[in-house]
Write a protein that holds these residues in place. Sequence first.
Motif, PDB file in Angstrom:
ATOM      1  N   LEU A  49      10.275   3.218  -3.045  1.00  0.00           N
ATOM      2  CA  LEU A  49       8.648   2.054  -1.846  1.00  0.00           C
ATOM      3  C   LEU A  49       9.000   0.527  -3.158  1.00  0.00           C
ATOM      4  O   LEU A  49       8.274   0.354  -3.589  1.00  0.00           O
ATOM      5  CB  LEU A  49       7.654   2.764  -2.467  1.00  0.00           C
ATOM      6  N   GLN A  68       1.374   4.138  -9.348  1.00  0.00           N
ATOM      7  CA  GLN A  68       2.593   3.164  -8.859  1.00  0.00           C
ATOM      8  C   GLN A  68       3.527   2.203  -9.798  1.00  0.00           C
ATOM      9  O   GLN A  68       2.473   1.526 -10.828  1.00  0.00           O
ATOM     10  CB  GLN A  68       2.252   2.904  -7.514  1.00  0.00           C
ATOM     11  N   CYS A  91      -1.003   1.847   2.535  1.00  0.00           N
ATOM     12  CA  CYS A  91      -0.197   0.957   2.540  1.00  0.00           C
ATOM     13  C   CYS A  91      -0.927  -1.105   2.448  1.00  0.00           C
ATOM     14  O   CYS A  91      -1.523  -1.364   3.332  1.00  0.00           O
ATOM     15  CB  CYS A  91       1.400   0.762   2.707  1.00  0.00           C
TER      16      CYS A  91
END
Length: 108
Positions: A49, A68, A91
Amino acid sequence: MKKYSNSIYNMNPNPFKTKVDWGNLACKENKIYVYISDTTKSEYTLGGLEVKVTKVTDPDGNALAFTQTDDEITFSFEDKYGFLPVIVLECDNGLFAFYCIKYSSTCC
């Protein structure tokens, strides 16, 4: 169908070059839709990602806990929905568009 209509219609295929063994991915606009086929886990990790995830939600729209790192996101989810629950990763819009253009063969 109504509950999942946003994750079914006008979708783009998995924008990542890798696949996950616990489900499938699709994208639309600034969202990645995660279709979980293996609901036996309580934690799910998605690597590769290159965007910042701002929010993770369950099929009812409730926020899920997530962490994350630079290129990986891990979220917790316990299935209470039955067949193929859909988790939504929201996102940062600008970064997501950049990722799709630069790194993917399909653009979201």
